[in-house]
Motif scaffolding. Structure first.
Motif, short mmCIF file in Angstrom:
data_model
loop_
_atom_site.label_atom_id
_atom_site.label_comp_id
_atom_site.label_asym_id
_atom_site.label_seq_id
_atom_site.Cartn_x
_atom_site.Cartn_y
_atom_site.Cartn_z
N ARG A 133 0.84 -1.21 0.00
CA ARG A 133 0.00 0.00 0.00
C ARG A 133 0.87 1.26 0.00
N GLU A 134 1.95 1.19 0.79
CA GLU A 134 2.85 2.36 0.84
C GLU A 134 3.47 2.63 -0.53
N VAL A 135 3.90 1.56 -1.22
CA VAL A 135 4.49 1.72 -2.55
C VAL A 135 3.48 2.33 -3.52
N GLN A 136 2.25 1.85 -3.47
CA GLN A 136 1.21 2.40 -4.35
C GLN A 136 0.95 3.87 -4.04
N THR A 137 0.95 4.20 -2.76
CA THR A 137 0.75 5.60 -2.37
C THR A 137 1.87 6.48 -2.91
N ARG A 138 3.11 5.98 -2.80
CA ARG A 138 4.26 6.77 -3.29
C ARG A 138 4.21 6.92 -4.81
N LEU A 139 3.76 5.90 -5.51
CA LEU A 139 3.62 6.02 -6.97
C LEU A 139 2.58 7.09 -7.32
N ASN A 140 1.47 7.10 -6.59
CA ASN A 140 0.47 8.16 -6.81
C ASN A 140 1.06 9.54 -6.54
#
Length: 512
Positions: free
Chosen positions: A388-395
């Motif tokens: 989830r953290e990785v997806q947030t950072r990509l956003n």
């Protein structure tokens, strides 16, 4: 021929006898791991150790960031050269692991998915030591391979509880066996079963101390290792103590210098004076020292600029010099990095590498050219919250992957590929450890602000739930009072409305 001449000059500088004893060393430093945590120091450790041993008259087989095939080839070349040597040395820096008391050195392309991988993806220390026992008088092994290794933990999990205990931290003690020579020296960066430190400098604490003391004039290897142990113990604030097991029939010197004979002249005062060494010998040593300092200066200049042109200039001057192998390796790495950088030579506006700087420079060398795979990403051991953290950072980096849910579907993979393309990285849709570190650095400020906003909303939602609970309790008390007074029952429509409000608040908090 030129390489042999340099070796002779180095020995003249050291003051050794003209008859040269055969000395051979295998020096390997692995740090650019493809499927586990990369290490910053081993390449530097190997480079400097190889140069130090060459200056001491060793014929060195050296390698940096070697695959399994590369390491097998290096060991084979070393074995052929080591036959009949007076001294044979193995120096290894990088990841290592012990299983059932046997030590394995890990090439950069190893995945270590199960026990089978050990036989086909690693090289055991025992195997290399067998190559050093063929008519060799003195064997020396220096292993700076006791780092914390995630591959060992992965292997332990996959072996199951009944056998996982055979996978240990650090390296296992090596028993010295009688080989018919004059003895052996085996040294670990730390005690068997313990984990060594990488340190904050260009070299690990163990290799730093070893490079400092190994060429001390007229110091036996026993004395050298005592000094190395003391330096590491103090440098690491007593957290790391090197382990040395020596079995020698006498003192062994790597830098034995002869003392010039003195002539005693009687005088009235019964004093003695020493005749200085012959001018010719002094002149030869001085010229050799000047030649060595000149080569070293040219190499340091090339290494400082870190450009293909300067490395090639060094090779033109010293095609068989002490640092020739490292110059060629550097040219190869830089050429490979330039090819990757050409995919997207500049960073998009607003990124840390904007204004025309090569984006590829934002990744640590040599990780910049390594593409991500499903294996490299799995090796990081992300759980659902991590994803989830990785997806947030990509956003936050401007690559929309939708709502962070911890599931890496097609939209997330497309976002990863878009981020890689924007940063001049091969767009595979999968991360390496170095790429994840780059994403983390790029989004550090935005992610901190995001976390602060999430915390604020969670606190507001908690306060709202508390207020709603108090209101509900008040309403319940009122209804009970009305019932006791003979009033009517609860209005079903009103109850549904209140339930919807509470549900909406809780659902909103979860979705934020």
């Amino acid at each position: 021929m030129f390489k042999r001449l340099i070796a002779v000059l180095a020995i003249v500088l050291a003051g050794t006898a003209p008859a040269l004893a055969k000395r051979v060393a295998l020096v390997i430093g692995n740090g650019a791991y493809e499927h586990t945590v990369p290490l910053p120091n081993p390449a530097n450790d190997a480079e400097q150790m190889a140069a130090k041993l060459r200056a001491l008259g060793f014929e060195v087989v050296a390698g940096q960031d070697q695959t399994y095939s590369d390491m097998r080839r290096s060991v084979m070349n070393f074995a052929k050269k080591a036959y009949g040597a007076e001294i044979a040395i193995l120096f290894y820096a990088g990841h290592g692991l012990q299983v059932a008391g046997k030590n394995h050195l890990v090439p950069i392309d190893a995945t270590i998915e199960d026990e089978t991988s050990l036989d086909f993806e690693t090289i055991t220390v025992d195997f290399i030591m067998r190559q050093m026992s063929k008519d060799v008088k003195v064997q020396m092994v220096f292993l700076d391979a006791c780092r914390d290794n995630p591959l060992a933990r992965t292997l332990s999990r996959r072996m199951g509880p009944s056998r996982s205990g055979s996978v240990g931290a650090g390296l296992a003690e090596i028993k010295i066996e009688e080989t018919g020579g004059e003895g052996s020296v085996i040294a670990f960066a730390t005690s068997p079963g313990d984990v060594a430190l990488d340190g904050d400098g260009a070299n690990s604490p163990f290799t730093t101390a070893l490079i400092k003391h190994i060429d001390t004039p007229n110091a036996s290897i026993q004395t050298v290792m005592t000094r190395v142990t003391g330096d590491v113990y103090e440098e690491t604030e007593k957290r790391q103590r090197p382990w040395v097991n020596a079995s020698l029939i006498g003192e062994v010197f790597l830098n034995k210098r002869s003392v010039a004979p003195s002539t005693t002249v009687a005088s009235l005062g019964d004093t003695a004076t020493s005749t200085p060494p012959a001018p010719a010998a002094t002149s030869t040593a001085t010229q050799s020292a000047i030649a060595w300092e000149r080569e070293k200066l040219i190499w340091e200049t090339a290494k400082s600029s870190n450009t293909v042109v300067d490395y090639q200039a060094y090779l033109d001057a010293y095609p068989s010099g002490l640092f020739a192998d490292f110059a060629r390796n550097s040219i190869k790495r830089l050429s490979s990095a330039n090819q990757v950088a050409s995919v997207n030579p500049t960073a998009p506006a607003g990124t840390a590498a904007a204004a025309g700087n090569p984006v590829i420079a934002t990744l640590p060398d040599p990780q910049k050219a390594i593409p991500g795979t499903e294996t490299t990403e799995a090796a990081m051991g992300w759980n659902r919250n991590s994803r989830r953290e990785v997806q947030t950072r990509l956003n936050l980096a401007g690559h929309d992957v939708g709502r962070p849910d911890g599931a890496f579907g097609p939209k997330t993979r497309a976002g990863v590929s878009a981020w890689q393309t924007a940063n001049g990285i091969v767009p595979t849709g999968y991360f390496t450890a170095a790429q994840y570190a780059l994403l983390t650095t790029q989004t550090a400020t935005q992610y901190s602000a995001y976390q602060a906003e999430v915390n604020r909303k969670q606190q507001a939602a908690a306060a709202s739930r508390s207020t709603t609970t108090r209101r509900t309790n008040t309403t319940t008390t009122t209804r009970r009072t009305n019932n006791n007074s003979g009033g009517g029952g609860v209005n079903p429509a009103g109850a549904a409305f209140i339930g919807g409000v509470v549900g909406g608040i809780i659902g909103g908090a979860i979705g934020r």
